[in-house]
Design an enzyme around this catalytic site. Structure first.
Site, PDB file in Angstrom:
ATOM      1  N   GLY B  42     -63.845 -17.291  27.668  1.00  0.00           N
ATOM      2  CA  GLY B  42     -63.305 -16.490  26.484  1.00  0.00           C
ATOM      3  C   GLY B  42     -64.011 -15.655  25.466  1.00  0.00           C
ATOM      4  O   GLY B  42     -63.351 -15.373  24.676  1.00  0.00           O
ATOM      5  N   CYS B 251     -30.529 -16.600  34.121  1.00  0.00           N
ATOM      6  CA  CYS B 251     -30.237 -16.191  34.433  1.00  0.00           C
ATOM      7  C   CYS B 251     -29.152 -15.471  35.163  1.00  0.00           C
ATOM      8  O   CYS B 251     -28.600 -16.133  36.097  1.00  0.00           O
ATOM      9  CB  CYS B 251     -31.064 -15.407  35.843  1.00  0.00           C
ATOM     10  SG  CYS B 251     -31.575 -13.912  36.684  1.00  0.00           S
ATOM     11  N   CYS B 254     -29.282 -14.998  39.742  1.00  0.00           N
ATOM     12  CA  CYS B 254     -30.320 -16.881  40.455  1.00  0.00           C
ATOM     13  C   CYS B 254     -30.127 -17.578  39.619  1.00  0.00           C
ATOM     14  O   CYS B 254     -30.000 -19.215  39.891  1.00  0.00           O
ATOM     15  CB  CYS B 254     -32.029 -16.476  40.565  1.00  0.00           C
ATOM     16  SG  CYS B 254     -33.147 -16.763  39.003  1.00  0.00           S
ATOM     17  N   CYS B 276     -34.111 -12.501  35.118  1.00  0.00           N
ATOM     18  CA  CYS B 276     -34.828 -12.843  35.644  1.00  0.00           C
ATOM     19  C   CYS B 276     -36.477 -11.724  35.433  1.00  0.00           C
ATOM     20  O   CYS B 276     -36.006 -10.962  35.720  1.00  0.00           O
ATOM     21  CB  CYS B 276     -35.907 -14.055  36.751  1.00  0.00           C
ATOM     22  SG  CYS B 276     -35.166 -15.693  36.954  1.00  0.00           S
ATOM     23  N   CYS B 282     -37.197 -14.420  41.119  1.00  0.00           N
ATOM     24  CA  CYS B 282     -36.194 -14.618  40.954  1.00  0.00           C
ATOM     25  C   CYS B 282     -35.055 -14.063  42.589  1.00  0.00           C
ATOM     26  O   CYS B 282     -34.670 -15.186  42.905  1.00  0.00           O
ATOM     27  CB  CYS B 282     -35.011 -13.669  40.026  1.00  0.00           C
ATOM     28  SG  CYS B 282     -33.306 -13.337  39.717  1.00  0.00           S
TER      29      CYS B 282
END
Lengths: 262, 298
Positions: B42, B251, B254, B276, B282
């Site tokens: 980080g 979606c 899909c 998506c 997808c």
């Protein structure tokens, strides 16, 4: 007078020296501050008042001398020998610093509530509801409407900004406040209200304070003791009434006599 | 990632460039920064960012990190907003094909190295994968504190109260935490990090991810990292806990209800569809026989 306060000092400065080139801003300044006591530092512009305040609060290093503070854990600690992290912790819990210009002490792009809550969040408060309740409480303590909690400081008047700055500083219930001309730049009626407020808060919280001002009326109103500075030296100290009503040093006499009687 | 000495570009790469465009000294410099970043999760490591043959804001940081870690046996996937076929993804992919000749893929599972802008793939990553993020503004405290000297000191002293002030302001103004992307996280219990402009939907995927995650900011000259299996916690309040976005729709192609959906405007009469954002996810679902409201079986 000292017997009113605790026996051991909260802040102790010994032999403070600071020069800026040829200017001697602080020349062998020593002072003590006891818990709950308000010390006024008066003197004309350029006498070294603000420099002294900055040294006492650890914001600038002196060339010589020691500033010691009685930390909550007990014992005296040299403010200038502390690590940066420890000093920062002190700055946001046990100390308050009220700037003359509220813009220096506030986050102007953060709402009033956020300004008051910042110190709480810095020391680990993570409950939004509680932070907000505390902020509302403090806004009311400094005589601001709770309804303005989400407004930005720039929509406030100068006096309100100054009161917000005070609330933001006192929210962690510090033991020592440094104030640099807290009423400077405010008109007289606003000044009077702010002084009343400050005096009330200092009394209620048992706060010790060092107030730098060039305004003897402010000094008389707020402080228990006075230190008169001239050219980097403390020329006279004593109880406020004593210094202002019976000045001994020629410079203090000049200072007192130059106030216009209304 | 095997490139300790110079890699030989494959036959299909353009001759005239060093492997992966950057010279070996530069790659070593970037690898040193990456190693430091992995060692201090980080923490933003400064590095001597180079001019790349693309403008700032197009992924110069991510490209340099990818160039420093790519080897000739890597399989590269590049995504932009979750999709493999948008401009940024296509041009970065062809850049590496021309300068390294590595194999590329659109399948998340097949890739060993994935460079991304704005999304973490929906398909869970594995231990042998590296995810490289393109980062525009690496400093999470930047919009609260403009001074770089001060933000560095704040990181050093772990002085992160200001980050919560930002979230406080969100709740005060919107009634909830309205930050939806670049949502600040605390990495390994120490440094607060900006996860680049990825939607907060992807923050939980960064937590204890088995893949190595590297972040490169070219203009700001910073590299930071999340090593595998590292704790990544999104900042929040006790009474306003962190939540990811949710959609009322599935979606349209899909039928997925667990993926990040893009809203696509279909005409000027207000018709819209949700699909998506991860195009590979997808595709994979559709190939497995899932059909959404407006989809057709493949």
């Amino acid at each position: 007078m000292k017997t009113v306060f605790s026996e051991s000092p909260l802040l102790q400065a010994e032999g403070i020296e600071k020069r800026f080139g040829r200017v001697h801003a602080c020349n062998d300044v020593s002072l003590d501050l006891y818990p709950g006591e308000v010390l006024g530092i008066v003197g004309e512009s350029g006498s070294g008042k603000t420099t002294l305040l900055n040294i006492l609060s650890g914001r600038i290093e002196p060339e010589a001398g020691v500033v010691e503070y009685a930390v909550r854990e007990g014992g005296m600690r040299d403010v200038h020998q502390m690590g940066a992290a420890e000093r920062r912790m002190l700055m946001r819990t046990d100390w308050a610093f009220v700037h003359q210009n509220p813009r220096d002490g506030l986050r102007m792009n953060v709402s009033a509530g956020g300004n008051v809550g910042e110190r709480l969040m810095a020391v680990g408060a993570r409950h939004y509801g509680q932070i907000r309740d505390t902020a509302v409480d403090w806004l009311q303590k400094v005589e601001m409407e709770a309804g303005r909690i989400d407004d930005l400081p720039r929509t406030f008047s100068g006096g309100m900004q100054q009161r917000l700055q005070i609330a933001r500083n006192l929210v962690t219930r510090p033991r020592l406040a440094f104030m640099d001309e807290p009423t400077g730049g405010l008109d007289v009626s606003v000044q009077a209200r702010l002084l009343d407020l400050l005096r009330g808060l200092v009394g209620d919280l048992g706060l010790a304070a060092i107030v730098v001002t060039h305004d003897l009326a402010v000094a008389r109103h707020l402080s228990h003791r006075l230190a008169v500075m001239r050219r980097g030296e403390v020329v006279e100290t004593g109880l406020t009434d004593q210094v202002l009503d019976d000045p001994q040093h020629p410079y203090t006499q000049l200072l007192v006599s130059s106030i216009l009687k209304a | 990632m095997t490139a300790v000495q110079s890699e030989t570009p494959r036959a299909e790469a353009d001759s005239g460039y060093n492997f992966a465009y950057l010279d070996e000294q530069t790659k070593r410099m970037i690898r040193r920064a990456i190693l430091k970043a992995v060692a201090i999760p980080g923490y933003q490591v400064p590095f001597a960012s180079r001019e790349m043959p693309m403008p700032y804001g197009w992924g110069t940081g991510g490209v340099q990190v990818t160039a420093a870690v790519i080897g000739s046996d890597d399989v590269l996937k590049v995504i932009d907003q979750g999709s493999d076929d948008t401009t940024n993804a296509v041009s970065i992919r062809s850049f590496f094909v021309r300068t390294t000749g590595v194999e590329t893929t659109e399948k998340t599972r097949d890739a060993t190295l994935i460079q991304t802008r704005h999304r973490v793939p929906e398909t869970p990553l594995s231990e042998d994968q590296i995810l490289v993020y393109q980062v525009p503004i690496p400093e999470p405290l930047r919009f609260l504190e403009p001074r770089e000297t001060e933000t560095r000191r704040m990181h050093a002293l772990e002085d992160y109260g200001l980050m919560h002030v930002k979230l406080y302001e969100d709740i005060a103004h919107h009634g909830h935490i309205a930050t939806t992307y670049a949502y600040p996280v605390k990495v390994a219990g120490r440094y607060v990090m900006d996860p680049s402009p990825t939607p907060k939907f992807d923050n939980p995927k960064m937590n204890h991810s088995p893949a190595l995650q590297l972040f490169g900011a070219g203009r700001e000259k910073r590299i930071y990292a999340i090593p595998p299996h590292t704790e990544v916690v999104s900042l929040d309040f006790e009474d306003h806990p962190f939540e990811v976005q949710q959609w009322d729709n599935a979606c349209a192609l899909c039928g997925a209800t667990d993926s990040f959906l893009d809203e696509v405007i279909m005409d000027d009469a207000g018709k819209r569809m949700f699909v998506c954002s991860d195009s590979d996810y997808c595709e994979e679902r559709r190939a497995a026989g899932h059909v959404g409201e407006e989809g057709v079986p493949l």
